[in-house]
Design a protein around this motif. Sequence first.
Motif, PDB file in Angstrom:
ATOM      1  N   GLN A 111      87.716  70.717  23.295  1.00 16.97           N
ATOM      2  CA  GLN A 111      87.817  70.241  21.909  1.00 16.97           C
ATOM      3  C   GLN A 111      89.209  69.661  21.632  1.00 16.97           C
ATOM      4  OE1 GLN A 111      87.026  73.086  18.666  1.00 16.97           O
ATOM      5  NE2 GLN A 111      86.177  71.340  17.593  1.00 16.97           N
ATOM      6  N   GLN A 112      90.246  70.346  22.131  1.00 17.30           N
ATOM      7  CA  GLN A 112      91.609  69.825  21.954  1.00 17.30           C
ATOM      8  C   GLN A 112      91.777  68.462  22.637  1.00 17.30           C
ATOM      9  OE1 GLN A 112      92.959  74.156  22.951  1.00 17.30           O
ATOM     10  NE2 GLN A 112      94.751  72.847  22.921  1.00 17.30           N
ATOM     11  N   LEU A 113      91.151  68.303  23.805  1.00 20.69           N
ATOM     12  CA  LEU A 113      91.272  67.028  24.524  1.00 20.69           C
ATOM     13  C   LEU A 113      90.661  65.901  23.695  1.00 20.69           C
ATOM     14  CD1 LEU A 113      90.470  68.249  28.124  1.00 20.69           C
ATOM     15  CD2 LEU A 113      92.603  67.123  27.392  1.00 20.69           C
ATOM     16  N   LEU A 114      89.527  66.190  23.038  1.00 21.82           N
ATOM     17  CA  LEU A 114      88.916  65.168  22.193  1.00 21.82           C
ATOM     18  C   LEU A 114      89.788  64.892  20.978  1.00 21.82           C
ATOM     19  CD1 LEU A 114      85.200  66.218  22.526  1.00 21.82           C
ATOM     20  CD2 LEU A 114      86.142  63.960  23.045  1.00 21.82           C
ATOM     21  N   GLN A 115      90.325  65.951  20.379  1.00 23.85           N
ATOM     22  CA  GLN A 115      91.211  65.741  19.225  1.00 23.85           C
ATOM     23  C   GLN A 115      92.396  64.876  19.607  1.00 23.85           C
ATOM     24  OE1 GLN A 115      92.012  69.866  18.163  1.00 23.85           O
ATOM     25  NE2 GLN A 115      91.065  69.502  16.155  1.00 23.85           N
ATOM     26  N   ALA A 116      92.845  65.034  20.841  1.00 22.28           N
ATOM     27  CA  ALA A 116      94.038  64.321  21.295  1.00 22.28           C
ATOM     28  C   ALA A 116      93.750  62.864  21.657  1.00 22.28           C
ATOM     29  CB  ALA A 116      94.638  65.045  22.506  1.00 22.28           C
ATOM     30  N   THR A 117      92.463  62.538  21.893  1.00 20.77           N
ATOM     31  CA  THR A 117      92.192  61.198  22.423  1.00 20.77           C
ATOM     32  C   THR A 117      91.228  60.352  21.591  1.00 20.77           C
ATOM     33  OG1 THR A 117      90.396  62.096  23.789  1.00 20.77           O
ATOM     34  CG2 THR A 117      92.546  61.845  24.857  1.00 20.77           C
ATOM     35  N   ALA A 118      90.269  60.985  20.909  1.00 22.82           N
ATOM     36  CA  ALA A 118      89.143  60.192  20.392  1.00 22.82           C
ATOM     37  C   ALA A 118      88.859  60.467  18.919  1.00 22.82           C
ATOM     38  CB  ALA A 118      87.881  60.481  21.213  1.00 22.82           C
ATOM     39  N   GLY A 119      88.385  59.430  18.241  1.00 20.56           N
ATOM     40  CA  GLY A 119      87.989  59.543  16.837  1.00 20.56           C
ATOM     41  C   GLY A 119      86.986  58.453  16.523  1.00 20.56           C
ATOM     42  N   LYS A 165     100.041  70.541  21.295  1.00 18.30           N
ATOM     43  CA  LYS A 165     100.094  70.145  19.878  1.00 18.30           C
ATOM     44  C   LYS A 165      98.778  70.404  19.162  1.00 18.30           C
ATOM     45  CE  LYS A 165     103.471  66.443  20.344  1.00 18.30           C
ATOM     46  NZ  LYS A 165     103.636  64.987  20.484  1.00 18.30           N
ATOM     47  N   THR A 166      97.665  70.220  19.873  1.00 14.71           N
ATOM     48  CA  THR A 166      96.361  70.366  19.226  1.00 14.71           C
ATOM     49  C   THR A 166      95.815  71.786  19.308  1.00 14.71           C
ATOM     50  OG1 THR A 166      95.360  69.585  21.275  1.00 14.71           O
ATOM     51  CG2 THR A 166      95.623  67.956  19.529  1.00 14.71           C
ATOM     52  N   ALA A 167      96.576  72.689  19.927  1.00 13.33           N
ATOM     53  CA  ALA A 167      96.080  74.066  20.085  1.00 13.33           C
ATOM     54  C   ALA A 167      96.006  74.760  18.739  1.00 13.33           C
ATOM     55  CB  ALA A 167      96.992  74.845  21.031  1.00 13.33           C
ATOM     56  N   LEU A 168      94.969  75.572  18.576  1.00 14.29           N
ATOM     57  CA  LEU A 168      94.903  76.463  17.427  1.00 14.29           C
ATOM     58  C   LEU A 168      96.068  77.441  17.569  1.00 14.29           C
ATOM     59  CD1 LEU A 168      92.925  77.331  15.082  1.00 14.29           C
ATOM     60  CD2 LEU A 168      92.058  79.015  16.714  1.00 14.29           C
ATOM     61  N   PRO A 169      96.967  77.526  16.560  1.00 13.49           N
ATOM     62  CA  PRO A 169      98.104  78.435  16.726  1.00 13.49           C
ATOM     63  C   PRO A 169      97.634  79.872  16.986  1.00 13.49           C
ATOM     64  CG  PRO A 169      98.444  76.997  14.836  1.00 13.49           C
ATOM     65  CD  PRO A 169      97.026  76.774  15.301  1.00 13.49           C
ATOM     66  N   PHE A 170      98.196  80.520  17.952  1.00 14.17           N
ATOM     67  CA  PHE A 170      97.888  81.920  18.307  1.00 14.17           C
ATOM     68  C   PHE A 170      96.420  82.120  18.682  1.00 14.17           C
ATOM     69  CE2 PHE A 170     101.196  81.986  14.917  1.00 14.17           C
ATOM     70  CZ  PHE A 170     102.263  82.371  15.700  1.00 14.17           C
ATOM     71  N   GLY A 171      95.772  81.094  19.211  1.00 11.25           N
ATOM     72  CA  GLY A 171      94.341  81.190  19.491  1.00 11.25           C
ATOM     73  C   GLY A 171      93.996  82.166  20.614  1.00 11.25           C
ATOM     74  N   VAL A 172      94.817  82.211  21.652  1.00 12.10           N
ATOM     75  CA  VAL A 172      94.520  83.102  22.787  1.00 12.10           C
ATOM     76  C   VAL A 172      95.192  84.446  22.513  1.00 12.10           C
ATOM     77  CG1 VAL A 172      94.636  83.411  25.281  1.00 12.10           C
ATOM     78  CG2 VAL A 172      94.444  81.102  24.327  1.00 12.10           C
ATOM     79  N   THR A 173      94.388  85.482  22.368  1.00 10.90           N
ATOM     80  CA  THR A 173      94.936  86.787  21.968  1.00 10.90           C
ATOM     81  C   THR A 173      95.767  87.407  23.094  1.00 10.90           C
ATOM     82  OG1 THR A 173      93.087  88.092  22.790  1.00 10.90           O
ATOM     83  CG2 THR A 173      92.887  87.176  20.541  1.00 10.90           C
ATOM     84  N   GLN A 174      96.600  88.389  22.728  1.00 13.64           N
ATOM     85  CA  GLN A 174      97.454  89.024  23.753  1.00 13.64           C
ATOM     86  C   GLN A 174      96.633  89.811  24.778  1.00 13.64           C
ATOM     87  OE1 GLN A 174     100.593  87.956  23.352  1.00 13.64           O
ATOM     88  NE2 GLN A 174     100.988  88.665  25.427  1.00 13.64           N
ATOM     89  N   PRO A 175      95.583  90.568  24.363  1.00 13.06           N
ATOM     90  CA  PRO A 175      94.756  91.215  25.390  1.00 13.06           C
ATOM     91  C   PRO A 175      94.150  90.189  26.349  1.00 13.06           C
ATOM     92  CG  PRO A 175      94.312  92.201  23.269  1.00 13.06           C
ATOM     93  CD  PRO A 175      95.200  91.006  23.008  1.00 13.06           C
ATOM     94  N   SER A 223      74.142  67.412  30.946  1.00 14.59           N
ATOM     95  CA  SER A 223      75.312  68.137  31.424  1.00 14.59           C
ATOM     96  C   SER A 223      75.607  69.235  30.406  1.00 14.59           C
ATOM     97  CB  SER A 223      76.482  67.168  31.625  1.00 14.59           C
ATOM     98  OG  SER A 223      77.544  67.796  32.302  1.00 14.59           O
ATOM     99  N   PHE A 224      76.821  69.719  30.388  1.00 21.69           N
ATOM    100  CA  PHE A 224      77.185  70.841  29.514  1.00 21.69           C
ATOM    101  C   PHE A 224      76.965  70.453  28.054  1.00 21.69           C
ATOM    102  CE2 PHE A 224      81.018  73.447  27.877  1.00 21.69           C
ATOM    103  CZ  PHE A 224      80.207  74.504  27.525  1.00 21.69           C
ATOM    104  N   GLU A 225      76.219  71.284  27.348  1.00 22.26           N
ATOM    105  CA  GLU A 225      75.769  70.889  26.005  1.00 22.26           C
ATOM    106  C   GLU A 225      76.881  70.831  24.964  1.00 22.26           C
ATOM    107  OE1 GLU A 225      73.757  75.086  24.672  1.00 22.26           O
ATOM    108  OE2 GLU A 225      73.462  73.336  23.420  1.00 22.26           O
ATOM    109  N   ALA A 226      78.046  71.361  25.278  1.00 23.59           N
ATOM    110  CA  ALA A 226      79.156  71.252  24.327  1.00 23.59           C
ATOM    111  C   ALA A 226      79.682  69.813  24.243  1.00 23.59           C
ATOM    112  CB  ALA A 226      80.297  72.197  24.723  1.00 23.59           C
ATOM    113  N   TYR A 227      79.495  69.010  25.299  1.00 28.53           N
ATOM    114  CA  TYR A 227      80.084  67.655  25.271  1.00 28.53           C
ATOM    115  C   TYR A 227      79.559  66.830  24.094  1.00 28.53           C
ATOM    116  CZ  TYR A 227      81.331  68.756  30.192  1.00 28.53           C
ATOM    117  OH  TYR A 227      81.796  69.348  31.345  1.00 28.53           O
ATOM    118  N   PRO A 228      78.217  66.731  23.899  1.00 28.84           N
ATOM    119  CA  PRO A 228      77.765  65.943  22.749  1.00 28.84           C
ATOM    120  C   PRO A 228      78.190  66.536  21.409  1.00 28.84           C
ATOM    121  CG  PRO A 228      75.898  66.976  23.887  1.00 28.84           C
ATOM    122  CD  PRO A 228      77.099  67.163  24.755  1.00 28.84           C
TER     123      PRO A 228
END
Length: 364
Positions: free
Chosen positions: A100-108, A252-262, A119-124
């Motif tokens: 999702q970040q890659l798309l935010q960074a490249t396409a609109g 830059k496009t990462a959700l701040p603090f998205g990956v938890t410490q655990p 293919s992987f259903e998240a792409y569409p």
Amino acid sequence: QPSSQDRNPVMPRLRRALDGIPGYRPGRPAAPGTVTYKLSSNENPYPPLPGVLGEAVRAAESFNRYPDMFCTGLTAALAGRFGVPQSHIATGVGSVGVAQQLLQATAGPGDEVIYAWRSFEAYPILTQISGAASVRVPLTAGEEHDLAAMAAAVTGRTRLIFVCNPNNPTGNLLRRAELERFLDRVPPEVLVVLDEAYREFVRDPQAADGLELYRDRPNVCVLRTFSKAYGLAGLRVGFAVAHEPVAEALRKTALPFGVTQPAQEAAIASLGAEAELLRRVDALVAERDRVLAGLRGQGWTVPEPQGNFVWLRLHEATMDFAAACDEAGVVVRPFPGEGCRVTVGEPEANDLFLAAAAAFRKAG
Ligand code: PMP
């Protein structure tokens, strides 16, 4: 007194790009209270190693604090493991989050995103959310990516191309030489995302390794995940390896603090316990080969699986097959009208699946 529903309130204006998005469909869970195995989400059947779990629990003691936003320890560990600069690594909430970040960074809106289909259903879904247009290039009759057609589909509007290797849900692999030929044809300003979520299950000696291909190609980004081979699907850690401008765009496009410490600590501990985890992967690959031989022995046509799942092209029999598997105690993943994807699980689950496939074939 009219209720608030009767007043027909004006609703907030939502982006038109969202109209008609089906939403991501997760694999169905196993029914509670029955002996049922979930083979519907390409998960790892093994529970976390005690040492990995221990690190996650220790990190949970600091839940009152935000996690390390830059995943410093994890990116350092990954850089060491793969022999790439730390600045080339970016983490995200699962590799689907990184996609999702890659798309935010490249396409609109006005841009185009190319991927094979199916293919992987998240792409569409992710592409539509971005506002860009999807350009789907059908798989060949042999269920392969049609790389020549994908290269020919590039226009001045193309911003990103997803290449899923091995492909979900068909399981088959693109080899190094054909992928190199494709990359040579793609204009350098178009980002090519090599989604290698199942890389650790690949055994084909001619397999392409994105981490080699990306080195002299600044437009190639490799996606990997801790969800499959490392068995941390529930913790949501994925990462990309790319040259610095792309990696920086991902930060830059990462959700701040998205990956938890655990999640970060468990991922680091998994890299530390890699030998043991990869032995589990070997066991799953052996089971995959057993399932494949069993299916082919029953007369099924199965594309060569290189992930932790197999693909059966069933056409209109898809839902009947999924129902027969349900009855046998294994939940598989049907794609209505197309076929079923079946994760390789523990041996007893695979036995139940093979028996159900044999019975279906005999009846059919
Ligand atoms: N890419 C592919 C090809 C997948 O099959 C999946 C998971 N089904 C993902 C990415 C996403 O995995 P995760 O977000 O758990 O890393």
